[in-house]
Design a protein around this motif. Sequence first.
Motif, PDB file in Angstrom:
ATOM      1  N   SER A   1       0.820  -1.210   0.000  1.00  0.00           N
ATOM      2  CA  SER A   1       0.000   0.000   0.000  1.00  0.00           C
ATOM      3  C   SER A   1       0.854   1.261   0.000  1.00  0.00           C
ATOM      4  O   SER A   1       2.030   1.252   0.362  1.00  0.00           O
ATOM      5  CB  SER A   1      -0.920   0.025   1.226  1.00  0.00           C
ATOM      6  OG  SER A   1      -0.160   0.107   2.421  1.00  0.00           O
ATOM      7  N   VAL A   2       0.204   2.344  -0.418  1.00  0.00           N
ATOM      8  CA  VAL A   2       0.777   3.692  -0.348  1.00  0.00           C
ATOM      9  C   VAL A   2      -0.285   4.568   0.298  1.00  0.00           C
ATOM     10  O   VAL A   2      -1.455   4.514  -0.087  1.00  0.00           O
ATOM     11  CB  VAL A   2       1.134   4.237  -1.749  1.00  0.00           C
ATOM     12  CG1 VAL A   2       1.594   5.674  -1.663  1.00  0.00           C
ATOM     13  CG2 VAL A   2       2.216   3.388  -2.390  1.00  0.00           C
ATOM     14  N   ASP A   3       0.111   5.364   1.258  1.00  0.00           N
ATOM     15  CA  ASP A   3      -0.887   6.146   1.983  1.00  0.00           C
ATOM     16  C   ASP A   3      -0.262   7.412   2.555  1.00  0.00           C
ATOM     17  O   ASP A   3       0.952   7.613   2.491  1.00  0.00           O
ATOM     18  CB  ASP A   3      -1.479   5.294   3.111  1.00  0.00           C
ATOM     19  CG  ASP A   3      -2.781   5.853   3.668  1.00  0.00           C
ATOM     20  OD1 ASP A   3      -3.376   6.746   3.021  1.00  0.00           O
ATOM     21  OD2 ASP A   3      -3.209   5.389   4.743  1.00  0.00           O
ATOM     22  N   THR A   4      -1.125   8.243   3.133  1.00  0.00           N
ATOM     23  CA  THR A   4      -0.718   9.409   3.904  1.00  0.00           C
ATOM     24  C   THR A   4      -0.963   9.094   5.375  1.00  0.00           C
ATOM     25  O   THR A   4      -1.869   8.308   5.691  1.00  0.00           O
ATOM     26  CB  THR A   4      -1.546  10.642   3.498  1.00  0.00           C
ATOM     27  OG1 THR A   4      -1.342  10.895   2.108  1.00  0.00           O
ATOM     28  CG2 THR A   4      -1.140  11.874   4.277  1.00  0.00           C
ATOM     29  N   ASP A   5      -0.211   9.702   6.269  1.00  0.00           N
ATOM     30  CA  ASP A   5      -0.466   9.531   7.694  1.00  0.00           C
ATOM     31  C   ASP A   5      -1.647  10.424   8.062  1.00  0.00           C
ATOM     32  O   ASP A   5      -1.485  11.571   8.491  1.00  0.00           O
ATOM     33  CB  ASP A   5       0.771   9.905   8.517  1.00  0.00           C
ATOM     34  CG  ASP A   5       0.614   9.554   9.989  1.00  0.00           C
ATOM     35  OD1 ASP A   5      -0.525   9.353  10.439  1.00  0.00           O
ATOM     36  OD2 ASP A   5       1.640   9.504  10.695  1.00  0.00           O
ATOM     37  N   ASN A   6      -2.850   9.904   7.864  1.00  0.00           N
ATOM     38  CA  ASN A   6      -4.051  10.704   8.062  1.00  0.00           C
ATOM     39  C   ASN A   6      -4.322  11.040   9.522  1.00  0.00           C
ATOM     40  O   ASN A   6      -4.946  12.068   9.820  1.00  0.00           O
ATOM     41  CB  ASN A   6      -5.256   9.992   7.442  1.00  0.00           C
ATOM     42  CG  ASN A   6      -5.238  10.064   5.932  1.00  0.00           C
ATOM     43  OD1 ASN A   6      -5.210  11.143   5.358  1.00  0.00           O
ATOM     44  ND2 ASN A   6      -5.244   8.911   5.285  1.00  0.00           N
ATOM     45  N   ILE A   7      -3.880  10.191  10.434  1.00  0.00           N
ATOM     46  CA  ILE A   7      -4.031  10.510  11.863  1.00  0.00           C
ATOM     47  C   ILE A   7      -3.213  11.750  12.192  1.00  0.00           C
ATOM     48  O   ILE A   7      -3.695  12.694  12.827  1.00  0.00           O
ATOM     49  CB  ILE A   7      -3.606   9.318  12.737  1.00  0.00           C
ATOM     50  CG1 ILE A   7      -4.543   8.131  12.515  1.00  0.00           C
ATOM     51  CG2 ILE A   7      -3.588   9.722  14.212  1.00  0.00           C
ATOM     52  CD1 ILE A   7      -4.178   6.884  13.293  1.00  0.00           C
ATOM     53  N   GLN A   8      -1.970  11.773  11.726  1.00  0.00           N
ATOM     54  CA  GLN A   8      -1.113  12.929  11.976  1.00  0.00           C
ATOM     55  C   GLN A   8      -1.645  14.170  11.261  1.00  0.00           C
ATOM     56  O   GLN A   8      -1.564  15.285  11.789  1.00  0.00           O
ATOM     57  CB  GLN A   8       0.310  12.628  11.508  1.00  0.00           C
ATOM     58  CG  GLN A   8       1.341  13.697  11.874  1.00  0.00           C
ATOM     59  CD  GLN A   8       1.546  13.841  13.371  1.00  0.00           C
ATOM     60  OE1 GLN A   8       1.350  12.886  14.127  1.00  0.00           O
ATOM     61  NE2 GLN A   8       1.909  15.043  13.816  1.00  0.00           N
ATOM     62  N   ALA A   9      -2.205  13.987  10.068  1.00  0.00           N
ATOM     63  CA  ALA A   9      -2.755  15.124   9.328  1.00  0.00           C
ATOM     64  C   ALA A   9      -3.918  15.751  10.096  1.00  0.00           C
ATOM     65  O   ALA A   9      -4.026  16.984  10.198  1.00  0.00           O
ATOM     66  CB  ALA A   9      -3.207  14.674   7.943  1.00  0.00           C
ATOM     67  N   GLY A  10      -4.813  14.911  10.645  1.00  0.00           N
ATOM     68  CA  GLY A  10      -5.916  15.422  11.450  1.00  0.00           C
ATOM     69  C   GLY A  10      -5.420  16.112  12.709  1.00  0.00           C
ATOM     70  O   GLY A  10      -5.956  17.152  13.130  1.00  0.00           O
ATOM     71  N   TYR A  11      -4.387  15.550  13.295  1.00  0.00           N
ATOM     72  CA  TYR A  11      -3.766  16.131  14.499  1.00  0.00           C
ATOM     73  C   TYR A  11      -3.214  17.533  14.193  1.00  0.00           C
ATOM     74  O   TYR A  11      -3.451  18.489  14.938  1.00  0.00           O
ATOM     75  CB  TYR A  11      -2.647  15.198  14.967  1.00  0.00           C
ATOM     76  CG  TYR A  11      -1.857  15.678  16.157  1.00  0.00           C
ATOM     77  CD1 TYR A  11      -2.256  15.352  17.453  1.00  0.00           C
ATOM     78  CD2 TYR A  11      -0.694  16.427  15.995  1.00  0.00           C
ATOM     79  CE1 TYR A  11      -1.521  15.773  18.554  1.00  0.00           C
ATOM     80  CE2 TYR A  11       0.051  16.852  17.082  1.00  0.00           C
ATOM     81  CZ  TYR A  11      -0.367  16.525  18.360  1.00  0.00           C
ATOM     82  OH  TYR A  11       0.368  16.952  19.450  1.00  0.00           O
ATOM     83  N   GLU A  12      -2.491  17.652  13.079  1.00  0.00           N
ATOM     84  CA  GLU A  12      -1.883  18.931  12.716  1.00  0.00           C
ATOM     85  C   GLU A  12      -2.937  19.978  12.373  1.00  0.00           C
ATOM     86  O   GLU A  12      -2.740  21.173  12.638  1.00  0.00           O
ATOM     87  CB  GLU A  12      -0.930  18.745  11.532  1.00  0.00           C
ATOM     88  CG  GLU A  12       0.304  17.899  11.829  1.00  0.00           C
ATOM     89  CD  GLU A  12       1.210  18.520  12.881  1.00  0.00           C
ATOM     90  OE1 GLU A  12       1.159  19.758  13.069  1.00  0.00           O
ATOM     91  OE2 GLU A  12       1.971  17.764  13.521  1.00  0.00           O
ATOM     92  N   ALA A  13      -4.052  19.554  11.791  1.00  0.00           N
ATOM     93  CA  ALA A  13      -5.130  20.497  11.473  1.00  0.00           C
ATOM     94  C   ALA A  13      -5.680  21.136  12.747  1.00  0.00           C
ATOM     95  O   ALA A  13      -5.912  22.355  12.804  1.00  0.00           O
ATOM     96  CB  ALA A  13      -6.249  19.773  10.717  1.00  0.00           C
TER      97      ALA A  13
END
Length: 322
Positions: free
Chosen positions: A153-165
């Motif tokens: 798979s290829v992905d973004t760290d969406n947990i960290q992205a939500g955290y940074e938002a």
Amino acid sequence: MSITIKDIAKKAGVSPSTVSRTINNHYSISEETKEKVRKVMDELGYVYDKSHIKKHDVGVVFPRSMVDVYENPFYLEIVRGISYMCNKGRYSLHIITGADTREMKTSMEIADCEGYIFLNTKIESSVTDYLRERMIPYIMIGKPPMNSITSVSVDTDNIQAGYEAVKYLLKKGHQKIGYIGEKKDVQYSIDRRLGYIQALSEAGYEIKEDYIKNLSSSYSYNPNEILELLRSDDCPSAFVVCDDIYAVIMVRLITEVGKKVPDDISIVSFNNSIFARFSEPPLTSIDVSPNQLGMEAVVQLIKHIETPTMFATRSIVPFTKR
């Protein structure tokens, strides 16, 4: 006396395998090295049989919900990245669609690709079984199922992205922050919500369930709960919204209740798509680099095509705030 690959390698100062990979325009060889090898080939008058060049056929498998794909530029940017890498490596690109599993497998049989890229992780088990039985590698864009240990798979760290938002909004002085997600079973939305909860909890704020709402679809949704929240005395002063398309909907709903963005309510969304840039006012959006996701998917897939015994890889593409 005919010129061989070993002759080319000796004069160019590279290995024979590098010459071979240059002939096949392999992604692992830099353009600088390719140019050097090709120059030596021209100098020595080396002529190779193009019919023996290995050419990859890569299939891009679209989700069954085609409306979401065509409507959301996120997927189109992924395909643009895939197309760029395929053109660069001279790989043939096939589009795989189907209203159901049977049609999808029929499309795969017709395309007869060496590997497939799925634009999401919701793949019918019969499709993955079909590929595994034929030892055809595939890669998913997104977070694979928790019980899968063999998925590439290829992905973004969406947990960290939500955290940074959330951290961004907290720095702006917001204390009452809501979250607008997609359908409850959409993984990237779940992960961004987890990051939202983590950041608020870390900052010592209560997690209010009334502040967390979902939009089932950007083309068919019921905004009543969100409108009720926007009209309430306890309305959040900011929202983290899981996707730019939904952020545009939020701007419309906020306007409908007589409020303005960002004067009354601030928004941070994701994807940095044309919707965020052309919205009025322009939206703050976290760029999860869909174009890069597509390019990385091709790179990883070709590695697994060429080395079938490789362990499963899971690549994370970094995000940036715009």
